[in-house]
Design an enzyme around this catalytic site. Structure first.
Site, PDB file in Angstrom:
ATOM      1  N   PRO A 147       0.823  -1.189   0.000  1.00  0.00           N
ATOM      2  CA  PRO A 147       0.000   0.000   0.000  1.00  0.00           C
ATOM      3  C   PRO A 147       0.865   1.250   0.000  1.00  0.00           C
ATOM      4  CG  PRO A 147      -0.356  -1.345   1.973  1.00  0.00           C
ATOM      5  CD  PRO A 147       0.537  -2.086   1.090  1.00  0.00           C
ATOM      6  N   GLU A 148       0.390   2.270  -0.665  1.00  0.00           N
ATOM      7  CA  GLU A 148       1.041   3.570  -0.639  1.00  0.00           C
ATOM      8  C   GLU A 148       0.274   4.452   0.353  1.00  0.00           C
ATOM      9  OE1 GLU A 148       1.808   5.063  -4.603  1.00  0.00           O
ATOM     10  OE2 GLU A 148       1.696   3.053  -5.449  1.00  0.00           O
TER      11      GLU A 148
END
Length: 279
Positions: free
Chosen positions: A2-3
DNA sequence: CTTGTACCCTGACCGC
DNA sequence: TGCGGTCAGGGTACAA
């Protein structure tokens, strides 16, 4: 992994359920998930009996404040590529599809916080508050913070010769941007990912800054992008995937000019871009 | 200091 | 059905 939008979504989800809960016990399924030399015994002893405070995030790192006074610690989690969380009464909720137990945190109220990580590239450790602040100082600015301006981005880029795409991925320059949103922002800003960062004009940096923020905000609103592994807490997934313009669209027509989207390898990862629109 | 590369690990997918 | 190659929202250690 995930960013920023995905990690922030997870933080908000967990924040609804975790603060105030006391850790009753820790089960470490894979000791390689413990970073900085922590062993299951020492980690379990340090965490058990403490109460979680409100969660924090810095870049792609999650911080779980624990305990009070001199005993205050921050449990730092890096999800990397495949780390996930779920909360359940006795086992992970089936919709979460947790098949790779990593670390289970039994809570005193009977629930359990599950950390699952297929590839085990992520990890958890325990920091002093001062160590968390030190880590924070080593990261670039938060791209959604008010203090992060186009001018500031231009100043960061100015001395650098590395390709702009690589710089966007470098957490010491700007924190929280990853491979998807770097490609997307450069496409929207019309900037060739191979350009040396320092060559961007102030106007180009301003344009890129605007798109980085727009895209991250849009993704946050959609609860992130779900491609393969990412899922928010208990499997609730993100909807930003449909909005991606170039990422993962190699060979498809560019949404702006219809020319085929190209792909190249930068810093060991794929960059998707339109050779006609991005200069 | 900056920059590039190898590596950590498992699983999904594609072509043969 | 099996097998090999490739790829994956990341970060770090190390070399040049």
């Amino acid at each position: 992994m995930p960013e920023l939008p995905e990690v922030e979504t997870i933080r908000r989800d967990l924040n609804q359920q975790i603060p105030g809960a006391e850790v009753a016990g820790v089960l470490v399924h894979h000791r390689d998930l413990l970073l900085s030399g922590w062993t299951p015994g020492r980690f379990g002893a340090a965490v058990t009996g403490s109460v979680f405070g409100p969660l924090v995030r810095r870049g792609k790192f999650l911080g779980f404040p624990l305990g009070k006074g001199d005993a205050r610690r921050v449990m730092r989690v890096q999800l990397r590529m495949t780390g996930r969380f779920a909360i359940g009464a006795d086992s992970p909720p089936p919709e979460a599809g947790f098949r790779h137990p990593g670390i289970d945190f039994a809570l005193a109220d009977g629930r359990t916080l599950y950390y699952d990580d297929v590839r085990r590239l992520g990890g958890i450790d325990l920091l002093l508050p001062s160590e968390w602040r030190q880590m924070s100082r080593n990261l670039g600015p938060e791209p959604l913070a008010r203090s992060f301006t186009g001018k500031r981005l231009h100043t960061i880029l100015a001395p650098l010769k590395a390709p702009i795409k690589n710089v966007l991925l470098d957490q010491r320059r700007v924190a929280g941007i990853g491979n998807i949103y770097a490609s997307e922002a450069l496409f929207r800003a019309g900037i060739d990912p191979r350009r040396p960062a320092g060559e961007l004009t102030l106007d180009e940096a301003r344009g890129l800054h605007r798109w980085v923020r727009r895209i991250l905000r849009g993704a946050l609103e959609a609860r992130g992008t779900r491609l393969r592994d990412y899922q928010a807490v208990n499997g609730r997934s993100g909807r930003y995937r449909d909005k991606l313009r170039v990422y993962g669209r190699y060979g498809e027509p560019c949404p702006r000019c219809r020319r085929s989207i190209d792909r190249l390898n930068q810093a060991g990862r794929s960059t998707f871009f339109c050779p006609a629109c991005q200069r």
